[in-house]
Design a protein around this motif. Structure first.
Motif, mmCIF file in Angstrom:
data_model
loop_
_atom_site.group_PDB
_atom_site.id
_atom_site.type_symbol
_atom_site.label_atom_id
_atom_site.label_comp_id
_atom_site.label_asym_id
_atom_site.label_seq_id
_atom_site.Cartn_x
_atom_site.Cartn_y
_atom_site.Cartn_z
ATOM 1 N N TYR A 90 0.880 -1.175 0.000
ATOM 2 C CA TYR A 90 0.000 0.000 0.000
ATOM 3 C C TYR A 90 0.913 1.219 0.000
ATOM 4 O O TYR A 90 1.807 1.311 0.863
ATOM 5 N N SER A 91 0.696 2.136 -0.917
ATOM 6 C CA SER A 91 1.493 3.368 -0.946
ATOM 7 C C SER A 91 2.992 3.072 -0.826
ATOM 8 O O SER A 91 3.693 3.652 0.001
ATOM 9 N N MET A 92 3.454 2.140 -1.627
ATOM 10 C CA MET A 92 4.884 1.804 -1.718
ATOM 11 C C MET A 92 5.472 1.207 -0.438
ATOM 12 O O MET A 92 6.691 1.181 -0.265
ATOM 13 N N GLY A 93 4.634 0.709 0.456
ATOM 14 C CA GLY A 93 5.167 0.088 1.670
ATOM 15 C C GLY A 93 4.257 -1.032 2.136
ATOM 16 O O GLY A 93 3.202 -1.279 1.537
ATOM 17 N N ILE A 94 4.647 -1.705 3.232
ATOM 18 C CA ILE A 94 3.788 -2.733 3.811
ATOM 19 C C ILE A 94 2.591 -2.061 4.480
ATOM 20 O O ILE A 94 2.588 -0.856 4.699
ATOM 21 N N THR A 95 1.581 -2.855 4.831
ATOM 22 C CA THR A 95 0.382 -2.275 5.445
ATOM 23 C C THR A 95 0.718 -1.716 6.837
ATOM 24 O O THR A 95 1.662 -2.162 7.489
ATOM 25 N N ALA A 96 -0.102 -0.796 7.281
ATOM 26 C CA ALA A 96 0.073 -0.218 8.618
ATOM 27 C C ALA A 96 -0.043 -1.304 9.690
ATOM 28 O O ALA A 96 0.667 -1.267 10.694
ATOM 29 N N GLU A 97 -0.931 -2.280 9.465
ATOM 30 C CA GLU A 97 -1.109 -3.358 10.455
ATOM 31 C C GLU A 97 0.172 -4.178 10.617
ATOM 32 O O GLU A 97 0.565 -4.505 11.727
ATOM 33 N N LEU A 98 0.797 -4.544 9.496
ATOM 34 C CA LEU A 98 2.026 -5.334 9.601
ATOM 35 C C LEU A 98 3.149 -4.484 10.175
ATOM 36 O O LEU A 98 3.939 -4.953 10.989
ATOM 37 N N LYS A 99 3.203 -3.217 9.770
ATOM 38 C CA LYS A 99 4.248 -2.351 10.327
ATOM 39 C C LYS A 99 4.058 -2.224 11.835
ATOM 40 O O LYS A 99 5.028 -2.170 12.593
#
Lengths: 205, 204
Positions: A90-99
């Motif tokens: 999502y938006s060039m990165g991992i999801t907020a949940e995984l982060k």
């Protein structure tokens, strides 16, 4: 050593159930199961946890002050021989949940580098394999690049060798991972292969 | 003329290093009487992660009703948007990533529904700033955050060339930035330069 069973833990980091990334993870886990592994999947949107508060209390105690489902999940991660961490881009990165999960593992980092109460030998790391599984809608070749450093940090913190990626971009054009020519088969084969490799590593000469 | 600055303090830690860096920028901006500043601390803003449902591709709005709603409107109104966030585990912290992912509604508006994000006359006049701090001293510690930050600004109609970056590494414990040799001066210079540039663009 006949009873040797390789434990494989899949972590689905997508907020979207049974989408492209989770389907790719499922195929990997099917391959691992076929090779004889004990397989478990945790869907992080189904468990309850909050994000790291950045309080640095773990730098003193080695424990997180937030007692929620992340603690049990990290215990499971530490008990696994292989972890497959899956997130869409999502938006060039991992999801907020995984982060959020990765940020919460800060207490392992604190144990390793500040308190020095946690140490993984090179033999341990060799016998613990981590894979990153991801899909992206965009076709860009670099769409996964910004995800790798946090995944690397997570595997390092938990004592896993960053073994491989199973990644498939251009999902929007393919119309989903099920229409991708090779991704699901590749994931299945990699699931088998990593379990076979771990069995070999854990079998005395 | 009022120049509207919208700032996000993305850290879960209030008044820590990244927010202090932000406060220095904002204080230098506030010296100008025409500047109006609003700061939102994400840890208190109730902006939940994107659910990945893609409903915004049809509805042109997010199906979640939470702290994102007022933030959405404020992003459109602002002349300058500032995102301040620390690096955790080699990436932007989870709360700031949640904000970035919620801008998916702007991406749907822009690329799927082909509707404007801001009125035509405001295009090319908006500026963005990314402020970040990291405990690690590695020079590449900010690299993985930047693609997501660029996405954030791109979909809210701030051009890539109009994003300024100020990143300070090697600051970990709360307050460590206060003794950093250049951070405060750099932040103040950035604040002043941004207001000068905004005035030029808004007058033109």
């Amino acid at each position: 050593m006949k009873d040797l069973v390789i434990k494989v833990l899949g972590i689905s980091g997508s907020p979207h159930r049974h989408g492209n990334t989770e389907t790719l993870l499922d195929s990997f886990l099917d391959g691992a199961r076929e090779a004889g592994a004990e397989v478990e999947k945790v869907v992080i949107k189904e468990i309850s946890y909050s994000s790291c508060k950045g309080c640095n209390a773990c730098h003193k105690t080695g424990e997180c002050i937030i007692r929620d489902d992340v603690i049990g999940l990290i215990d499971k991660i530490l008990a696994a021989d292989c972890i497959a961490v899956a997130s869409p881009i999502y938006s060039m990165g991992i999801t907020a949940e995984l982060k959020s999960l990765i940020d919460r593992a800060q207490y392992l980092w604190a144990r390793k580098f500040i308190l020095k109460t946690l140490y993984f030998s090179s033999d341990h790391i060799k016998k613990h394999k981590g894979l990153f599984i991801s899909t992206a809608g965009l076709s860009w070749d670099n769409v996964f690049d910004a995800a790798f450093p946090a995944i690397t940090a997570f595997f390092n913190g938990a004592g896993f060798e960053y073994y491989d990626n199973i990644i498939a971009n251009n999902m929007d054009a393919f119309g989903g991972v099920k229409k991708h020519p090779t991704a699901l088969k590749e994931a299945f084969e990699k699931g088998k292969k990593v379990v076979e490799s771990l069995e070999k590593l854990n079998t005395p000469e | 003329m009022t120049i509207k600055i919208l700032a996000f303090a993305g850290s879960p830690r209030r008044n820590g290093n990244s927010e202090t860096l932000l406060d220095w920028v904002l204080a230098s901006m506030r010296e100008d009487p025409e500047v109006s500043v609003e700061k939102i601390a994400l840890t208190e803003a109730d902006v939940n992660p994107c659910k990945g449902c893609n409903a915004c591709e049809k509805l042109n709005r997010c199906i979640q009703r939470d702290g994102w709603d007022p933030v959405h409107d404020k992003i459109i109104e602002a002349d300058c948007i500032i995102l301040a966030a620390p690096i955790f585990c080699m990436g932007i912290n989870a709360q700031a990533k949640a904000l970035i992912d919620r801008t998916q509604v702007f991406r749907s508006r822009k690329y799927v529904l082909k509707l404007p994000i801001v009125p035509e006359e405001r295009k090319g006049k908006r500026l963005g700033i990314f402020l970040s701090t990291a405990g690690q001293n590695w020079p590449h510690v900010f690299d993985a955050a930047k693609p997501s930050v660029k996405c954030f600004f791109h979909v809210i109609e701030v051009r890539d060339a109009d994003i300024s970056y100020l990143t300070i590494n090697g600051v970990d414990e709360k307050g460590a930035i206060v003794t950093h040799p250049t951070a405060k001066t750099d932040a103040e210079q950035l604040g002043h330069a941004t207001i000068t540039e905004l005035k030029k663009r808004l007058a033109g």
